[in-house]
Write a protein that holds these residues in place. Sequence first.
Motif, PDB file in Angstrom:
ATOM      1  N   VAL A  26      -0.076   7.595  -5.981  1.00  0.00           N
ATOM      2  CA  VAL A  26      -1.376   8.684  -5.702  1.00  0.00           C
ATOM      3  C   VAL A  26      -0.662   9.998  -5.167  1.00  0.00           C
ATOM      4  CG1 VAL A  26      -3.260   9.319  -4.281  1.00  0.00           C
ATOM      5  CG2 VAL A  26      -2.944   6.498  -5.013  1.00  0.00           C
ATOM      6  N   ALA A  27      -0.207   9.845  -3.942  1.00  0.00           N
ATOM      7  CA  ALA A  27       0.409  11.478  -3.578  1.00  0.00           C
ATOM      8  C   ALA A  27       1.002  12.170  -4.772  1.00  0.00           C
ATOM      9  CB  ALA A  27       0.938  10.757  -2.885  1.00  0.00           C
TER      10      ALA A  27
ATOM     11  N   SER B  94      -9.628  14.031  -5.581  1.00  0.00           N
ATOM     12  CA  SER B  94      -9.656  12.895  -4.567  1.00  0.00           C
ATOM     13  C   SER B  94      -9.438  11.499  -5.803  1.00  0.00           C
ATOM     14  CB  SER B  94     -10.373  12.566  -4.838  1.00  0.00           C
ATOM     15  OG  SER B  94     -11.284  12.465  -4.790  1.00  0.00           O
TER      16      SER B  94
ATOM     17  N   ALA C  79       1.831   2.347  -3.223  1.00  0.00           N
ATOM     18  CA  ALA C  79       0.230   2.842  -4.178  1.00  0.00           C
ATOM     19  C   ALA C  79       0.135   4.191  -3.454  1.00  0.00           C
ATOM     20  CB  ALA C  79      -0.803   1.720  -3.733  1.00  0.00           C
ATOM     21  N   GLU C  80       0.701   4.596  -2.744  1.00  0.00           N
ATOM     22  CA  GLU C  80       0.173   5.687  -2.147  1.00  0.00           C
ATOM     23  C   GLU C  80       1.374   6.529  -3.123  1.00  0.00           C
ATOM     24  OE1 GLU C  80       0.495   5.166   2.507  1.00  0.00           O
ATOM     25  OE2 GLU C  80      -1.947   4.421   2.403  1.00  0.00           O
ATOM     26  N   PHE C  81       2.463   5.908  -2.916  1.00  0.00           N
ATOM     27  CA  PHE C  81       3.214   7.379  -3.146  1.00  0.00           C
ATOM     28  C   PHE C  81       2.738   7.879  -4.939  1.00  0.00           C
ATOM     29  CE2 PHE C  81       7.501   7.407  -5.957  1.00  0.00           C
ATOM     30  CZ  PHE C  81       7.873   8.950  -5.521  1.00  0.00           C
TER      31      PHE C  81
ATOM     32  N   VAL D 237      -6.423   2.803  -1.108  1.00  0.00           N
ATOM     33  CA  VAL D 237      -5.425   3.870  -1.094  1.00  0.00           C
ATOM     34  C   VAL D 237      -6.773   5.319  -1.360  1.00  0.00           C
ATOM     35  CG1 VAL D 237      -3.702   5.497  -2.000  1.00  0.00           C
ATOM     36  CG2 VAL D 237      -3.593   3.094  -1.754  1.00  0.00           C
TER      37      VAL D 237
ATOM     38  N   SER E  37      -7.156   9.135  -0.917  1.00  0.00           N
ATOM     39  CA  SER E  37      -6.108  10.625  -1.128  1.00  0.00           C
ATOM     40  C   SER E  37      -7.208  11.887  -1.522  1.00  0.00           C
ATOM     41  CB  SER E  37      -4.677  10.346  -1.460  1.00  0.00           C
ATOM     42  OG  SER E  37      -4.655  12.397  -2.046  1.00  0.00           O
TER      43      SER E  37
ATOM     44  N   THR F 229      -9.137   7.695  -5.582  1.00  0.00           N
ATOM     45  CA  THR F 229      -9.669   6.238  -4.459  1.00  0.00           C
ATOM     46  C   THR F 229      -9.480   5.149  -5.104  1.00  0.00           C
ATOM     47  OG1 THR F 229     -11.477   7.843  -3.882  1.00  0.00           O
ATOM     48  CG2 THR F 229     -11.792   5.229  -3.413  1.00  0.00           C
TER      49      THR F 229
ATOM     50  N   SER G 128       0.918  -1.380   0.191  1.00  0.00           N
ATOM     51  CA  SER G 128      -0.161  -0.337  -0.019  1.00  0.00           C
ATOM     52  C   SER G 128       0.999   1.355   0.521  1.00  0.00           C
ATOM     53  CB  SER G 128      -1.180   0.247   1.497  1.00  0.00           C
ATOM     54  OG  SER G 128      -0.639   0.163   2.729  1.00  0.00           O
ATOM     55  N   GLN G 129       1.707   1.131   0.681  1.00  0.00           N
ATOM     56  CA  GLN G 129       2.750   2.253   0.687  1.00  0.00           C
ATOM     57  C   GLN G 129       3.523   2.756  -1.041  1.00  0.00           C
ATOM     58  OE1 GLN G 129       6.043   1.574   3.446  1.00  0.00           O
ATOM     59  NE2 GLN G 129       4.836   2.056   5.140  1.00  0.00           N
TER      60      GLN G 129
END
Length: 294
Positions: free
Chosen positions: A79-80, A90, A75-77, A102, A104, A92, A72-73
């Motif tokens: 997305v960010a 946003s 994936a969040e990178f 995730v 945001s 999702t 997930s980290q």
Amino acid sequence: MRLLPSLNALSLRSAIVLGSGVGILAPALVLGPMLVWDSYRQRLDQRVRGLLSQYAGMLEQSLPPPLWSFDSQAAEFFVAAVMLNPEVVSITVSDNSGKILVLSDQPQRRTGTILSEKRLIRWETIPIGNFVIEMSTTGVEQDFRETALRLGGALAVQFVLSFLLLLVLFERRMMRPLRQLSADADRLAQGDLQQPVLQIRLDELGDLARRLEQMRQNLAALLQQRDAQTESLQRELAEQALRISPAKFAAIFQSSPVALRVATRPDGKRINDIKDAMLRQVCRKREYVICQNG
């Protein structure tokens, strides 16, 4: 039908000024909004729809490995990185069961029109989840308003400058010669044929002035010819009256019932003529009376 008489009642100056204003303003009012709207659509396609499709394609390529390996980290990178664009509202990311992996979201960006795109996440050919990305059109709409204001100001300045330029040209090239022609026509109408008509331009109005001057010269020549003919006719009538008057006088003189005589001196001693009735009264002949008093 009611508008036509009011337009006909306008002066030439008012009609041309009104027509020029409408001719300048109408295209600006029609074409200006079309140009602004076309610019808005192009920017919307470039800054929102185009980027939305690019971001969706990028996430579609980068998210499958992290989701397949439950990272997930990572994936969040990804997305960010996309959320760095202030117009992205946003993102999702969910698995096949609908569980959000995730999320945001920037609620303060949720203004204006929200465009979104949803795509499947596949590992090779196997669907493993999906994501939804949303973008706001606020930035584009703000740019659209600013562009519209700038374009409106530019069109207003252009309209004022063009209108003033047309007024100056119209005043110098048309109204001033027309006023001069009107004054010359008034003089001719009052019978003043001495002062010539000024030809101040070499255009159509100058040609009209030249024709008016030719008319003035022709009228002056005709009046001179008429005066000469009138004077000649008066002389002929006077001469004819002198020829006819002695005969008329003799007839009136002899037909009068009163005894009369015609003398050229106040004392009556020189007699030019004497009436037959008076000759009968004095019992004398005409030759004797005239010779005795001559």
